[in-house]
Motif scaffolding. Structure first.
Motif, PDB file in Angstrom:
ATOM      1  N   TYR A  26      45.551  35.552  28.156  1.00  0.00           N
ATOM      2  CA  TYR A  26      44.144  35.907  28.380  1.00  0.00           C
ATOM      3  C   TYR A  26      43.586  35.193  29.603  1.00  0.00           C
ATOM      4  N   THR A  27      43.939  33.924  29.767  1.00  0.00           N
ATOM      5  CA  THR A  27      43.460  33.169  30.926  1.00  0.00           C
ATOM      6  C   THR A  27      43.987  33.765  32.222  1.00  0.00           C
ATOM      7  N   LEU A  28      45.291  34.080  32.249  1.00  0.00           N
ATOM      8  CA  LEU A  28      45.862  34.695  33.440  1.00  0.00           C
ATOM      9  C   LEU A  28      45.262  36.072  33.709  1.00  0.00           C
ATOM     10  N   TYR A  29      45.063  36.835  32.634  1.00  0.00           N
ATOM     11  CA  TYR A  29      44.479  38.170  32.793  1.00  0.00           C
ATOM     12  C   TYR A  29      43.067  38.079  33.373  1.00  0.00           C
ATOM     13  N   SER A  30      42.247  37.182  32.835  1.00  0.00           N
ATOM     14  CA  SER A  30      40.879  37.027  33.325  1.00  0.00           C
ATOM     15  C   SER A  30      40.868  36.562  34.777  1.00  0.00           C
ATOM     16  N   PHE A  31      41.778  35.635  35.112  1.00  0.00           N
ATOM     17  CA  PHE A  31      41.827  35.128  36.480  1.00  0.00           C
ATOM     18  C   PHE A  31      42.210  36.230  37.454  1.00  0.00           C
ATOM     19  N   ILE A  32      43.238  37.017  37.106  1.00  0.00           N
ATOM     20  CA  ILE A  32      43.682  38.085  38.006  1.00  0.00           C
ATOM     21  C   ILE A  32      42.622  39.175  38.123  1.00  0.00           C
ATOM     22  N   ALA A  33      42.000  39.522  36.981  1.00  0.00           N
ATOM     23  CA  ALA A  33      40.983  40.582  37.007  1.00  0.00           C
ATOM     24  C   ALA A  33      39.795  40.188  37.862  1.00  0.00           C
ATOM     25  N   ASN A  34      39.410  38.906  37.849  1.00  0.00           N
ATOM     26  CA  ASN A  34      38.282  38.447  38.661  1.00  0.00           C
ATOM     27  C   ASN A  34      38.698  38.099  40.084  1.00  0.00           C
ATOM     28  N   PHE A  35      39.991  37.769  40.263  1.00  0.00           N
ATOM     29  CA  PHE A  35      40.473  37.375  41.581  1.00  0.00           C
ATOM     30  C   PHE A  35      40.679  38.581  42.489  1.00  0.00           C
ATOM     31  N   THR A  36      41.231  39.646  41.920  1.00  0.00           N
ATOM     32  CA  THR A  36      41.495  40.834  42.736  1.00  0.00           C
ATOM     33  C   THR A  36      40.174  41.495  43.112  1.00  0.00           C
ATOM     34  N   PRO A  37      40.031  41.915  44.354  1.00  0.00           N
ATOM     35  CA  PRO A  37      38.763  42.518  44.786  1.00  0.00           C
ATOM     36  C   PRO A  37      38.526  43.872  44.136  1.00  0.00           C
ATOM     37  N   GLY A  38      37.286  44.148  43.816  1.00  0.00           N
ATOM     38  CA  GLY A  38      36.924  45.416  43.183  1.00  0.00           C
ATOM     39  C   GLY A  38      36.319  46.404  44.151  1.00  0.00           C
ATOM     40  N   ILE A  39      36.643  46.269  45.444  1.00  0.00           N
ATOM     41  CA  ILE A  39      36.060  47.168  46.438  1.00  0.00           C
ATOM     42  C   ILE A  39      36.585  48.596  46.268  1.00  0.00           C
ATOM     43  N   LEU A  40      37.907  48.718  46.084  1.00  0.00           N
ATOM     44  CA  LEU A  40      38.507  50.038  45.973  1.00  0.00           C
ATOM     45  C   LEU A  40      38.540  50.564  44.552  1.00  0.00           C
ATOM     46  N   LEU A  41      38.567  49.636  43.568  1.00  0.00           N
ATOM     47  CA  LEU A  41      38.687  50.054  42.178  1.00  0.00           C
ATOM     48  C   LEU A  41      37.648  49.307  41.348  1.00  0.00           C
ATOM     49  N   ASN A  42      36.560  49.987  41.016  1.00  0.00           N
ATOM     50  CA  ASN A  42      35.482  49.390  40.241  1.00  0.00           C
ATOM     51  C   ASN A  42      34.862  50.452  39.343  1.00  0.00           C
TER      52      ASN A  42
END
Length: 228
Positions: A26-42
């Protein structure tokens, strides 16, 4: 009371690793989900595809898709780098990275520790080979691993990991006749070392069932041995 404590301990042994694993995931998932930019996919991007879905659900779905894209990209990058390291150019690049990382006082400790841990756990080739037993002081035996290399005088180089941290240990030079090869895989031997010996409990119990036991004698109520 002892029975309740025993049941609680056995339940903790089963549930504890699962909870720790879920927490790390869960920690890794949350970090990756918030780390990756949401410019193209939001959420706004998915609105055209899923018009009937709420904004919160679309945002969560967008985060999940970003995680999948990140993991897939990372896997492809690792595979491509792994293929490159087999070439001369890749070896030179790896040497440059090692040289630069070892020039920084703090970074080199983390870099070497993580590299050793990765090579030890999932490495291939001549990182860790056949698990063996070696006799030490006082008749004790320890689990070590062949490195695939030998010393100038013909001794076998072994890696003796510590337990439960297998990223540290000792490099031993042992005569070939002093080594006993084990009929098990590297993963099985590492599991025993990492678990401090408890990972081999089921196998040990099975071995004990085949050992015959006999009662030599019992004490009488007066403390004297029984008459033969």
């Amino acid at each position: 009371m002892d029975s309740v404590k025993g049941d609680f301990g056995r339940g903790l042994i089963v549930i504890g690793p699962v909870l720790v694993t879920l927490f790390i995931v869960y920690t890794l998932y949350s970090f990756i989900a918030n780390f990756t930019p949401g410019i193209l996919l939001n959420a706004e991007t998915l609105e055209a595809i899923l018009p009937g879905v709420g904004e919160y659900a679309r945002e969560q779905l967008a985060g999940f898709l970003r995680v999948l894209a990140f993991v897939a990209t990372l896997a492809l990058a690792m595979y491509a780098i792994g293929q490159t390291t087999e070439t001369t150019t890749g070896e030179v690049f790896e040497g440059i990275v090692d040289y630069l990382a070892n020039r920084v006082p703090v970074i080199r400790v983390v870099y070497n520790a993580s590299k050793t841990a990765t090579e030890t756990t999932i490495g291939t080739g001549d990182t860790l080979q056949t698990p063996v037993k070696i006799d030490t002081w006082g008749g004790l035996r320890m689990t070590a691993f062949k490195t695939g290399r030998t010393s100038p005088d013909g001794r076998v180089l072994l890696f003796l990991p510590t337990s439960p941290n297998i990223t540290t240990g000792f490099v031993l030079e042992v005569a070939p006749e002093e080594i006993t090869e084990l009929d098990e895989t590297v993963e099985e031997a590492l599991t025993r070392v990492v678990s401090a010996g408890f990972g081999d409990a089921d196998r040990a119990d099975g071995d004990l069932e085949d050992v015959p036991l006999s009662v030599v004698g019992e004490m009488q109520s007066d403390g004297k041995p029984p008459q033969q």
